[in-house]
Scaffold this motif. Structure first.
Motif, PDB file in Angstrom:
ATOM      1  N   ASP A 235       0.812  -1.214   0.000  1.00 47.84           N
ATOM      2  CA  ASP A 235       0.000   0.000   0.000  1.00 47.84           C
ATOM      3  C   ASP A 235       0.849   1.270   0.000  1.00 47.84           C
ATOM      4  O   ASP A 235       0.306   2.379   0.032  1.00 47.84           O
ATOM      5  N   HIS A 236       2.179   1.128  -0.018  1.00 50.99           N
ATOM      6  CA  HIS A 236       3.052   2.311  -0.071  1.00 50.99           C
ATOM      7  C   HIS A 236       3.066   2.838  -1.510  1.00 50.99           C
ATOM      8  O   HIS A 236       3.185   2.057  -2.464  1.00 50.99           O
ATOM      9  N   PRO A 237       2.941   4.171  -1.719  1.00 46.26           N
ATOM     10  CA  PRO A 237       2.908   4.702  -3.092  1.00 46.26           C
ATOM     11  C   PRO A 237       4.113   4.311  -3.933  1.00 46.26           C
ATOM     12  O   PRO A 237       3.988   4.142  -5.148  1.00 46.26           O
ATOM     13  N   GLN A 240       3.352   0.858  -5.068  1.00 41.45           N
ATOM     14  CA  GLN A 240       2.217   0.916  -5.981  1.00 41.45           C
ATOM     15  C   GLN A 240       2.659   1.401  -7.365  1.00 41.45           C
ATOM     16  O   GLN A 240       2.227   0.855  -8.394  1.00 41.45           O
ATOM     17  N   VAL A 248       2.009   7.670  -9.243  1.00 39.34           N
ATOM     18  CA  VAL A 248       1.017   7.784  -8.178  1.00 39.34           C
ATOM     19  C   VAL A 248       1.227   9.147  -7.522  1.00 39.34           C
ATOM     20  O   VAL A 248       2.348   9.493  -7.159  1.00 39.34           O
ATOM     21  N   VAL A 250      -0.074  11.767  -4.413  1.00 37.90           N
ATOM     22  CA  VAL A 250      -0.829  11.873  -3.159  1.00 37.90           C
ATOM     23  C   VAL A 250      -0.637  13.274  -2.596  1.00 37.90           C
ATOM     24  O   VAL A 250       0.307  13.983  -2.944  1.00 37.90           O
ATOM     25  N   GLN A 251      -1.548  13.667  -1.718  1.00 40.32           N
ATOM     26  CA  GLN A 251      -1.427  14.942  -1.029  1.00 40.32           C
ATOM     27  C   GLN A 251      -0.308  14.848   0.009  1.00 40.32           C
ATOM     28  O   GLN A 251      -0.033  13.778   0.561  1.00 40.32           O
ATOM     29  N   ASP A 254      -0.994  13.164   3.264  1.00 42.82           N
ATOM     30  CA  ASP A 254      -1.057  11.699   3.240  1.00 42.82           C
ATOM     31  C   ASP A 254       0.330  11.078   3.143  1.00 42.82           C
ATOM     32  O   ASP A 254       0.505   9.896   3.447  1.00 42.82           O
ATOM     33  N   ALA A 255       1.344  11.865   2.686  1.00 44.27           N
ATOM     34  CA  ALA A 255       2.685  11.322   2.498  1.00 44.27           C
ATOM     35  C   ALA A 255       3.599  11.565   3.694  1.00 44.27           C
ATOM     36  O   ALA A 255       4.731  11.094   3.722  1.00 44.27           O
ATOM     37  N   GLU A 271       2.001  18.493  -2.457  1.00 42.56           N
ATOM     38  CA  GLU A 271       1.683  17.323  -3.271  1.00 42.56           C
ATOM     39  C   GLU A 271       2.966  16.530  -3.500  1.00 42.56           C
ATOM     40  O   GLU A 271       4.043  17.116  -3.644  1.00 42.56           O
TER      41      GLU A 271
END
Length: 786
Positions: A235-237, A240, A248, A250-251, A254-255, A271
């Motif tokens: 589930d780690h970007p 992924q 990928v 993410v905001q 979230d990171a 971002e």
């Protein structure tokens, strides 16, 4: 004229329009809250805008809408308001709000305001004029937003171009060893330095058979806390992106807990993009992690610009397997040079001989490339290689490390004197003129050596020490060969420590400005002030620039200091202006800062941020080294003048500001170097030089300022020679900015200077002046005998 000024003039917004608006502002503001709600009902009712506004705080949106409505009616489009609306346009563009939607929302403004003109409190005879005024301000506000859109679009185009430059520079770099680390390091540093919206960049590599991604940190152009391992987590970007082969995004919120170096993202992060770099046939894979400072960055710029790096895995392996020879010169490349160097070091102890490792750099090569083209530069490199080979012994190695930099490996030396002899042979080989495409070209060489086992390090360390010695040769005037000493490492450590302290000093606001007034000696009027940088060091007291700026060679730190100085100077100019003292402030700008691609944007943004007219700013071009790229400097100075900023050539008459610069560089004012002013009363040559500079400036229509005026008599003579503007201790020492207004009110000038107003000497008077010098001083053409 600024674009928005022309726009307002075209709309014919006059003072009487704003007066009419002020008369009925209270009426127009009635129902603003109801309008704000209907405004957002309209936006939330459209699928396109609803998707963008989803999740946003409605109360905050309504409050912002009310504030904008109030400012629109009250602020008469002051510069601060214009800048704020343009920034709103930039934000809307980055959020993906289409200009058509903005135009539609402004139609609601117009409809609502025109309805308010029918209120009972508005007399019938004023309703039509008021509606015309409201139409103008709505169109003006819309125009400002669209200007912000255009600026944001221009910045996005510049960002895309910067990404392309980073890609090209990384792929074509000849200094890379072809490993993941070298490629990713160059890419990450390039992204951060080229794009001001990228706050940090990391490169993560996965090697065959490993369970984790090795993450190296390169934030703000430098290394962070070192490698970090990201375990395999589906589930780690990062994982992924690797699994899907697609980016990928993410905001930043979230990171923040993803185990990145330091545990937190840089301030201002909005971002984070995770971009896979493909997979090579040897099992390597990589992910780039890029942190941006605004939401929607990757969507606006386009992920395809980042995916252009996707073949780095194959590129790394290709570069690892490529030929060990430089294709242009046929010399060993860096990889083969390292192999030979390590082999020589391993056998040096057995043979009881010295091994010299050297770095040779061609001085002036870039100027040849810029002036005559890369084909001429390549021809020069090939000729230089032929000569250097002819000066070497059969057992020596010459390698091309990249660009115009070469590696030297000299084995079997019996003593240091033998190295000195070889070094002079190399210098002589390059010193002789070259003929390139029918032109005579002159360059020189700067060489640095280190000797093993006297310098008992590994190959990388020896090469780094040789590089330090080479830069020492450059600093000492070029066309020299220097042998490394431990003091050079100490100096490098001092420089690194000073750089770190400077970064902290900027954050703690320890870098301050003092200001030295510039006056018209003939009238006593204060015409400006030069901003002089000081470091209020907590332990060492007040430091002058020479104590801390010499080691700042360029890059992000030089730019940060430059922006800091511009902001402080303009903030002070704005404060003086508010006190009724509109004083022009002059800021020193070095050639390296001037030639940075972001300089003009930084200058423009500082002027807008502080709402100071460009006519109240001057930049003084000064540098300890010559301006080597005159074409780029000319373009940058021309852009400054188009903004309305005054350009001053500082230290005029010295080696770094020669007379030829008047032909090449656009300027408004020249500044006579203090070295000529200091001895103007004792040395007739200095007097003649100053007289010549003043006459040249007058003929060219340039202003002229003398610096370093330390006593009344120097000022008298400068006035006689036709130079009225001056600064120096005879007038005032540098002082903090808040002290300037009181000093101006108290300053009356010197009576002897005022007596010379409007009476400069004629050229015929100079002979009498020369005759007045002491007879002990040599005259032009005289020969002194013992």
């Amino acid at each position: 004229m600024r674009a928005d000024e022309a726009f307002f003039r075209f709309l014919r917004l006059e003072t009487e329009d704003f007066d009419l608006l002020d008369r009925y502002r209270a009426v127009l503001q009635q129902g603003a809250e109801l309008f704000a709600r209907s405004f957002y009902e309209y936006l939330f009712g459209a699928p396109e805008t609803a998707a963008i506004l989803a999740g946003r705080n409605l109360a905050a949106l309504l409050e912002g809408q009310a504030t904008h409505f109030e400012r629109l009616l009250a602020e008469r489009f002051a510069p601060e308001y214009r800048a704020a609306i343009q920034r709103v346009g930039q934000i809307h563009q980055r959020l993906g709000i289409a200009p058509a939607w903005i135009a539609g929302s402004y139609s609601l403004y117009k409809e609502h305001l025109e309805q308010r003109t029918n209120a009972p409190d508005v007399p019938p005879e004023d309703r039509a004029p008021l509606r015309r005024v409201l139409s103008k301000i709505v169109f003006a506000d819309l125009g400002l937003q669209l200007q912000g859109y255009a600026r944001a679009q221009s910045q996005e185009d510049a960002t895309r171009a910067a990404l392309t430059r980073v890609l090209i520079d990384t792929v074509l770099s000849e200094r890379s060893t072809g490993t993941w680390d070298s490629l990713l390091r160059r890419m990450c540093q390039g992204l951060v330095s080229e794009d001001t919206h990228i706050l940090a960049a990391w490169g993560a590599s996965l090697e065959a058979g490993r369970d984790g991604l090795t993450l190296a940190c390169f934030a703000d152009g430098g290394s962070g806390e070192g490698p970090t391992c990201i375990p395999r987590q589906p589930d780690h970007p990062c994982w992924q992106a690797l699994a899907a082969g697609e980016p990928v995004v993410v905001q930043a919120t979230d990171a923040a807990t993803l185990g990145l170096p330091g545990g937190v993202l840089p301030p201002g992060s909005q971002e984070v993009g995770f971009i896979p770099f493909g997979r090579s046939h040897a099992g390597y894979a990589g992910v780039g992690i890029v942190v941006a400072d605004y939401v929607n960055y990757f969507a606006r710029i386009g992920l395809d610009h980042f995916q252009a790096f996707s073949h780095f895995g194959d590129l790394a392996m290709t570069m690892r397997d490529q030929s060990l020879r430089d294709p242009l010169t046929g010399l060993p490349n860096r990889v083969l040079f390292h192999d030979r160097m390590n082999h020589a070091l391993a056998g040096a102890g057995r043979r009881e001989r010295l091994v010299a490792v050297g770095v040779l750099d061609l001085d002036g090569f870039k100027a040849v490339n810029d002036q005559f083209g890369h084909a001429a530069g390549d021809a020069l490199l090939r000729q230089a290689v032929g000569r250097l080979r002819g000066a070497m012994r059969p057992t020596d190695t010459l390698a091309r490390l990249g660009g115009d930099e070469f590696g030297l490996l000299l084995e079997g030396l019996e003593n240091v004197f033998q190295l000195e002899t070889l070094g002079e042979r190399f210098l002589e080989a390059v010193r002789e003129p070259f003929e390139v495409e029918g032109r005579i070209v002159r360059v020189s060489a700067s060489i640095g050596f280190t000797l093993h086992p006297l310098d008992d390090g590994d190959g990388e360390t020896l090469l780094r020490h040789a590089d330090m010695a080479m830069y020492s040769s450059k600093s000492a005037g070029r066309d020299k060969a220097t042998v490394y000493s431990a003091a050079m490492s100490a100096e490098a450590s001092r420089h690194a420590r000073m750089t770190g302290e400077l970064r902290s000093a900027i954050e703690r606001e320890e870098l301050v400005l003092h200001f030295q007034p510039q006056v018209d000696m003939a009238t006593g009027d204060v015409v400006g002030a030069e901003a002089l940088l000081r470091w209020s060091h907590p332990d060492r007291g007040m430091l002058l620039p020479g104590d801390f700026l010499d080691g700042v060679e360029g890059g992000p730190l030089l730019r940060r200091i430059g922006r800091h100085v511009l902001d402080q100077a303009l903030r002070q100019a704005a404060s003086w202006q508010a006190q009724g003292v509109p004083l022009r402030v002059a800021v020193n700008v070095g050639a390296r800062h001037l030639l940075m691609p972001q300089f003009i944007d930084d200058l423009r943004e500082s002027l807008a941020r502080h709402a100071v007219g460009a006519h109240l700013l001057a930049i003084e071009i000064t540098e300890n080294t010559p301006i080597v790229d005159l074409a780029s400097a000319r373009d940058a100075l021309a852009a400054c003048r188009r903004l309305g900023v005054t350009v001053i050539l500082d230290d005029f008459g010295t080696g770094n500001a020669p007379l030829s610069h008047l032909q090449a560089l656009p300027a408004d004012v020249i500044k006579i170097d203090r070295g000529f002013v200091r001895d103007i009363l004792r040395n007739p040559k200095d007097t003649a030089i100053v007289a010549g500079v003043v006459t040249s400036a007058q003929l060219l229509g340039l202003g002229i300022v003398a610096e370093g005026v330390e006593d009344e008599e120097q000022g008298d003579l400068l006035l006689k020679l036709g130079c009225r503007l001056a600064q120096g201790y005879a007038i005032a020492r540098p002082m903090p900015g808040p002290a300037i207004p009181d000093w101006i009110r108290a300053y009356t000038g010197l009576a002897s200077w005022r007596a010379w107003a409007g009476r400069p000497w004629r050229p015929a008077d100079y002979g009498a002046l020369m005759a007045a010098f002491p007879a002990s001083l040599p005259r032009a053409g005289a020969i002194a005998h013992p």
